[in-house]
Structures are given as C-alpha cells and as structure tokens.
Design an enzyme around this catalytic site. Structure first.
Site, PDB file in Angstrom:
ATOM      1  N   ARG A 100      15.251  22.205 -20.248  1.00 21.99           N
ATOM      2  CA  ARG A 100      13.895  21.729 -20.605  1.00 21.99           C
ATOM      3  C   ARG A 100      13.741  20.218 -20.403  1.00 21.99           C
ATOM      4  NH1 ARG A 100      14.659  25.381 -25.025  1.00 21.99           N
ATOM      5  NH2 ARG A 100      13.619  27.336 -24.536  1.00 21.99           N
ATOM      6  N   LYS A 122       5.867  12.199 -10.552  1.00 22.49           N
ATOM      7  CA  LYS A 122       5.427  13.464  -9.932  1.00 22.49           C
ATOM      8  C   LYS A 122       6.604  14.106  -9.220  1.00 22.49           C
ATOM      9  CE  LYS A 122       0.514  12.920  -8.918  1.00 22.49           C
ATOM     10  NZ  LYS A 122      -0.476  12.895  -7.819  1.00 22.49           N
ATOM     11  N   GLU A 164       2.163   4.440   3.496  1.00 19.20           N
ATOM     12  CA  GLU A 164       1.971   4.423   2.036  1.00 19.20           C
ATOM     13  C   GLU A 164       1.846   2.985   1.529  1.00 19.20           C
ATOM     14  OE1 GLU A 164       1.277   7.019   0.235  1.00 19.20           O
ATOM     15  OE2 GLU A 164       2.416   8.775   0.882  1.00 19.20           O
ATOM     16  N   LYS A 206       1.557   0.611  -8.012  1.00 19.26           N
ATOM     17  CA  LYS A 206       1.659   2.015  -8.412  1.00 19.26           C
ATOM     18  C   LYS A 206       2.076   2.130  -9.883  1.00 19.26           C
ATOM     19  CE  LYS A 206       3.190   6.610  -7.492  1.00 19.26           C
ATOM     20  NZ  LYS A 206       3.939   7.588  -6.711  1.00 19.26           N
ATOM     21  N   GLU A 216      -2.535  11.616 -14.342  1.00 24.02           N
ATOM     22  CA  GLU A 216      -3.629  11.700 -13.356  1.00 24.02           C
ATOM     23  C   GLU A 216      -4.895  12.315 -13.953  1.00 24.02           C
ATOM     24  OE1 GLU A 216      -2.470  12.321  -9.207  1.00 24.02           O
ATOM     25  OE2 GLU A 216      -4.256  13.564  -8.996  1.00 24.02           O
ATOM     26  N   ARG A 220      -5.460   7.269 -11.850  1.00 20.93           N
ATOM     27  CA  ARG A 220      -4.330   7.579 -10.952  1.00 20.93           C
ATOM     28  C   ARG A 220      -4.775   8.367  -9.726  1.00 20.93           C
ATOM     29  NH1 ARG A 220       1.822   9.618 -12.416  1.00 20.93           N
ATOM     30  NH2 ARG A 220       2.446   9.825 -10.249  1.00 20.93           N
ATOM     31  N   ASN A 224      -4.426   8.811  -4.478  1.00 16.80           N
ATOM     32  CA  ASN A 224      -4.515   9.889  -3.487  1.00 16.80           C
ATOM     33  C   ASN A 224      -5.314   9.501  -2.250  1.00 16.80           C
ATOM     34  OD1 ASN A 224      -2.983  11.659  -4.994  1.00 16.80           O
ATOM     35  ND2 ASN A 224      -4.740  12.367  -6.168  1.00 16.80           N
ATOM     36  N   HIS A 227      -4.851  11.307   0.990  1.00 21.57           N
ATOM     37  CA  HIS A 227      -4.000  12.473   0.756  1.00 21.57           C
ATOM     38  C   HIS A 227      -4.741  13.805   0.804  1.00 21.57           C
ATOM     39  CE1 HIS A 227      -0.994   9.534  -0.162  1.00 21.57           C
ATOM     40  NE2 HIS A 227      -0.091  10.464  -0.397  1.00 21.57           N
ATOM     41  N   HIS A 231      -2.900  16.002   3.201  1.00 23.40           N
ATOM     42  CA  HIS A 231      -2.197  17.217   2.769  1.00 23.40           C
ATOM     43  C   HIS A 231      -2.736  18.440   3.496  1.00 23.40           C
ATOM     44  CE1 HIS A 231      -0.579  15.643  -1.367  1.00 23.40           C
ATOM     45  NE2 HIS A 231       0.118  15.222  -0.347  1.00 23.40           N
ATOM     46  N   HIS A 244       4.716  12.967   6.671  1.00 26.77           N
ATOM     47  CA  HIS A 244       3.788  12.806   5.553  1.00 26.77           C
ATOM     48  C   HIS A 244       3.001  11.495   5.706  1.00 26.77           C
ATOM     49  CE1 HIS A 244       2.159  13.024   1.525  1.00 26.77           C
ATOM     50  NE2 HIS A 244       2.633  11.816   1.276  1.00 26.77           N
TER      51      HIS A 244
HETATM   52  N1  NAD Z   1       6.307  12.306  -5.907  1.00 30.73           N
HETATM   53  C1  NAD Z   1       5.498  11.427  -5.362  1.00 30.73           C
HETATM   54  O1  NAD Z   1       4.830  10.642  -6.043  1.00 30.73           O
HETATM   55  C2  NAD Z   1       5.388  11.366  -3.867  1.00 30.73           C
HETATM   56  C3  NAD Z   1       4.670  10.324  -3.263  1.00 30.73           C
HETATM   57  C4  NAD Z   1       4.627  10.264  -1.874  1.00 30.73           C
HETATM   58  C5  NAD Z   1       5.291  11.224  -1.117  1.00 30.73           C
HETATM   59  N2  NAD Z   1       5.964  12.225  -1.729  1.00 30.73           N
HETATM   60  C6  NAD Z   1       6.673  13.238  -0.933  1.00 30.73           C
HETATM   61  O2  NAD Z   1       7.698  12.597  -0.184  1.00 30.73           O
HETATM   62  C7  NAD Z   1       7.999  13.411   0.954  1.00 30.73           C
HETATM   63  C8  NAD Z   1       8.155  12.529   2.162  1.00 30.73           C
HETATM   64  O3  NAD Z   1       9.211  11.622   1.920  1.00 30.73           O
HETATM   65  P1  NAD Z   1       9.977  10.896   3.118  1.00 30.73           P
HETATM   66  O4  NAD Z   1       8.999  10.420   4.110  1.00 30.73           O
HETATM   67  O5  NAD Z   1      10.910   9.956   2.499  1.00 30.73           O
HETATM   68  O6  NAD Z   1      10.706  12.113   3.852  1.00 30.73           O
HETATM   69  P2  NAD Z   1      12.192  12.695   3.773  1.00 30.73           P
HETATM   70  O7  NAD Z   1      12.702  12.693   2.412  1.00 30.73           O
HETATM   71  O8  NAD Z   1      12.153  13.985   4.510  1.00 30.73           O
HETATM   72  O9  NAD Z   1      13.032  11.637   4.625  1.00 30.73           O
HETATM   73  C9  NAD Z   1      12.709  11.469   5.989  1.00 30.73           C
HETATM   74  C10 NAD Z   1      13.953  11.562   6.873  1.00 30.73           C
HETATM   75  O10 NAD Z   1      14.691  10.350   6.751  1.00 30.73           O
HETATM   76  C11 NAD Z   1      16.080  10.653   6.538  1.00 30.73           C
HETATM   77  N3  NAD Z   1      16.637   9.525   5.803  1.00 30.73           N
HETATM   78  C12 NAD Z   1      16.476   9.229   4.496  1.00 30.73           C
HETATM   79  N4  NAD Z   1      17.018   8.035   4.224  1.00 30.73           N
HETATM   80  C13 NAD Z   1      17.556   7.568   5.376  1.00 30.73           C
HETATM   81  C14 NAD Z   1      18.227   6.366   5.741  1.00 30.73           C
HETATM   82  N5  NAD Z   1      18.406   5.368   4.867  1.00 30.73           N
HETATM   83  N6  NAD Z   1      18.634   6.226   7.030  1.00 30.73           N
HETATM   84  C15 NAD Z   1      18.388   7.209   7.940  1.00 30.73           C
HETATM   85  N7  NAD Z   1      17.732   8.343   7.666  1.00 30.73           N
HETATM   86  C16 NAD Z   1      17.320   8.515   6.388  1.00 30.73           C
HETATM   87  C17 NAD Z   1      16.054  11.955   5.816  1.00 30.73           C
HETATM   88  O11 NAD Z   1      17.273  12.633   5.978  1.00 30.73           O
HETATM   89  C18 NAD Z   1      14.911  12.683   6.507  1.00 30.73           C
HETATM   90  O12 NAD Z   1      15.365  13.284   7.690  1.00 30.73           O
HETATM   91  C19 NAD Z   1       6.856  14.398   1.103  1.00 30.73           C
HETATM   92  O13 NAD Z   1       7.294  15.678   0.771  1.00 30.73           O
HETATM   93  C20 NAD Z   1       5.815  13.900   0.112  1.00 30.73           C
HETATM   94  O14 NAD Z   1       5.035  14.946  -0.407  1.00 30.73           O
HETATM   95  C21 NAD Z   1       6.036  12.303  -3.076  1.00 30.73           C
END
Ligand code: NAD
Length: 339
Positions: A100, A122, A164, A206, A216, A220, A224, A227, A231, A244
């Site tokens: 939990r 999130k 972003e 942020k 949110e 907040r 978006n 987004h 999305h 993304h």
């Molecule tokens: N929770 C939130 O508030 C929030 C906000 C924005 C985005 N997101 C989510 O984040 C995700 C996208 O994240 P992302 O763009 O980081 O993608 P990701 O986590 O898929 O990473 C992108 C790629 O980079 C590689 N990688 C990571 N670190 C590396 C490094 N230092 N050197 C080389 N390669 C590296 C990973 O293996 C992957 O192939 C989406 O699913 C999105 O929905 C969440």
C-alpha cells in the site's frame, strides 16, 4: 532544492557524477540504463525492463512487485528507478502499490525525466492501447539528478526532453524561453552548466505548481500544455514513430493554432513558438485528422465531464484552459500556419 507535494517531501539532489546507488533498494533499470549505470548494483536486487514505451505495462509493474516480495522488502524499504520517464512511471506505480505504498527514489537519466517525469508524483502505465490510462499519485522522496548522465543520450531523446523544457518555459518561466532561444547552440551542444540551469528552472516551475495543486484539481492542469493533442497522437500511432516529447512539441503547435482560432493566443507569440519548435527540429505538420485522433481525444473528454478542454498559450509565461468544439479542433489539426 526540495518540494512538498501532497504531504510528501521530495529532496532534489544534484550530483556531478552518477552517485553510488543505494544497494539496500530494489533498483529498476531499463536495458540501456542497466548497461550504462547498473554495473555495480547487486544483480539479485535489480529489475531490468526492455527499453522504451512498451515497458509501460502491467507486466513490468508485476516484475518489480515480485522482486520486492521475493527479497522481503519492507514497507520502509525503497524502490529506486534509474532511467527515463518510462522507468520513473512504472517504478512509481509499483512503489505506490507495494504494501500500500513504500518509499520511492528516482534517478532520472533522460532530459525529459529530469525536467518533468521524475517530479510531481504521477505514475502510470499505458493500458489497452491508451496512454497513461492506469496510474496513481506517489511522489518520490528523493531525486538524484546527474546532468552528466545525459552525455550518452541519443540526439532524438535529448531533443524530446527539450520539448518538455520549452513547454515548462512557456507555462511559467519567460526568461527560460529567452534562454532556450538565444543559446540554442550551447543547449544543443549539451553544455553541462547550461543544462543544469535548464533542469533546475524547469523543476522549480513544475515543483511550484505541483506543491500548490498536487492532485491536478486546478492549476496543475496547465502542465498538460501540448499533451491532449500529443497523447492522442501517441495513442493513434501506437506509440511508434513519435517520441513522447516530439508528440508534445507537435501538440503545443496544435494548441497554439487552437488558441489563435479561439482568440486566446497572441498571434506574435504563436509565430515565436512555432519558430522555436522548428529551430529545435520538431515536426509540426499534422499527420492525422479529427477522424483519426477523435477516439483518443474523446477519452480525454469523458474524463472531464463531457467537455473537451485544452491548455493553450496566451503569451510567454501565460497559459489558459479553453473549451473547444469539434469544428475548432478539426481546424487546429488542419491549420498549417500560426498567425
Ligand atoms: N509522470 C510524469 O509526470 C511524466 C511526465 C512526462 C512524461 N512522462 C512519461 O515519460 C515517458 C517518456 O520518457 P523518456 O522520454 O525519458 O523515455 P524513455 O524512458 O523511454 O527513455 C528514452 C530512451 O532513452 C534511453 N536512455 C535513458 N537514459 C539514457 C542515457 N543516459 N543514455 C542513453 N540512453 C538513455 C532509454 O533506454 C530509452 O531507450 C512517457 O511514457 C511519458 O508518458 C511522465
């Protein structure tokens, strides 16, 4: 730097090198971050997911929960996510469910995760083809941010994070927008001092918004920007072909077009934003119309009591929420110019 989000204090610690990761945690990597940063971590305490968005699914959460259970991790134990937004989101979801709710530490290794995904609580997975349909709020207690870790990030992923950062600047830091415009060369050259400043400023914007509205329920939603369109594009393309951040950059362009059509967006700012996004190499052309994106957009609509709402920019540092009819949305999807 620290923030208190939903009653949880998140300590943000900037480190010059990838710190020694706490071996008492159960650490979650993806294949790439495990290769780069996971070498010294005890193998039996490591969960290694396939890299990329396809790992944002229940099976990943189950693998993390299983490892924690097998190791007898207590409720006072910690899950540690080392990776991009995907690892942050699934580790956060697992941490919110294990007993939990157990402790969560995140070590974001992509620019996108440093400026956005690691902070704010999130968590989520994609479900039945819908982006982030299942998730919880569960802030990390510790963020370990190492801008030097970005040296190995592929160019496309780096730019994805910049989307972003631009979004955050548009929402709440006009002088960061100036910086991203004026010092594009140094930003793209990944100047470490400049990158640390960009990350800090994004986290401040942020973090401040999330502190004021952790669940949110109000302000907040402004985070978006880009987004709702983005999305929908990701869902429609099956999470292939667009990262993304690329989808968010495209979505910001569509949001500005919508804001222009509704009289909310300053035309000069819409032109400025389009020029900046193009200068950073983002695709702004629309690959899909309302008929394609409609189902994903309508899922958003259901979530908001039958009204389709979009965050649109007014000018630098000033964004607002508008309600839009199908005709306006179709127009924004089709709009080529921005003012
Ligand atoms: N929770 C939130 O508030 C929030 C906000 C924005 C985005 N997101 C989510 O984040 C995700 C996208 O994240 P992302 O763009 O980081 O993608 P990701 O986590 O898929 O990473 C992108 C790629 O980079 C590689 N990688 C990571 N670190 C590396 C490094 N230092 N050197 C080389 N390669 C590296 C990973 O293996 C992957 O192939 C989406 O699913 C999105 O929905 C969440």
């Amino acid at each position: 730097m620290d923030f208190t989000i939903g009653g949880v204090r998140t300590e943000v610690r900037f480190v010059e090198r990838m710190a020694t990761l706490d071996p008492a945690s159960v650490a979650v990597f993806d294949a790439t971050t495990h290769r780069l940063f996971g070498g010294g971590f005890p193998p039996d305490r490591s969960v290694v997911l396939p890299a990329g968005e396809r790992s944002k699914r229940w099976r990943s959460v189950e693998a993390i929960l299983s490892r924690a259970a097998v190791l007898g991790l207590g409720r006072d134990g910690r899950l540690l996510g080392v990776g991009g937004g995907v690892v942050c989101d699934v580790t956060g979801l697992a941490a919110s469910l294990y007993m939990r709710g157990c402790g969560l530490a995140l070590c974001p290794t992509t620019l996108l995760a440093m400026v956005d995904a690691s902070l704010g609580g999130k968590t989520g997975i994609d479900f039945r083809g819908w982006k982030n349909l299942v998730g919880t709020f569960h802030p990390a207690v510790l963020l370990l941010v190492c801008p030097a870790a970005l040296a190995t990030l592929p160019d496309r992923e780096f730019r994805s994070g910049l989307a972003e950062a631009i979004k955050t600047a548009v929402i709440g830091d006009p002088s960061l927008l100036d910086l991203l415009e004026a010092r594009r060369g140094l930003v793209l050259a990944r100047d470490p001092v400049l990158l640390a400043e960009v990350v800090q400023r994004c986290l401040r914007v942020k973090g401040g918004i999330c502190e004021a509205d952790p669940r949110e329920e109000g302000r907040r939603i402004l985070l978006n920007l880009g987004h709702t369109f983005g999305h929908a594009l990701e869902s429609w393309t099956g999470f292939r072909g667009w990262t993304h951040g690329e989808a968010v950059a495209w979505g910001m362009g569509r949001a500005a077009a919508l804001g222009l059509a509704l009289g909310a967006t300053d035309p000069a700012f819409a032109r400025r934003l389009a020029a900046l996004l193009a200068a950073y190499g983002f695709r702004l052309e629309t690959p899909a119309g309302l008929a394609d994106l409609g189902p994903a957009l309508r899922l958003d609509k259901k979530r908001r009591a039958g009204t389709l709402q979009f965050v649109v920019p007014r000018r630098a540092g000033d964004v607002t929420v508008v309600e839009a009819a199908d005709g306006d949305i179709a127009g924004a999807l089709g709009a080529r110019g921005m003012g």
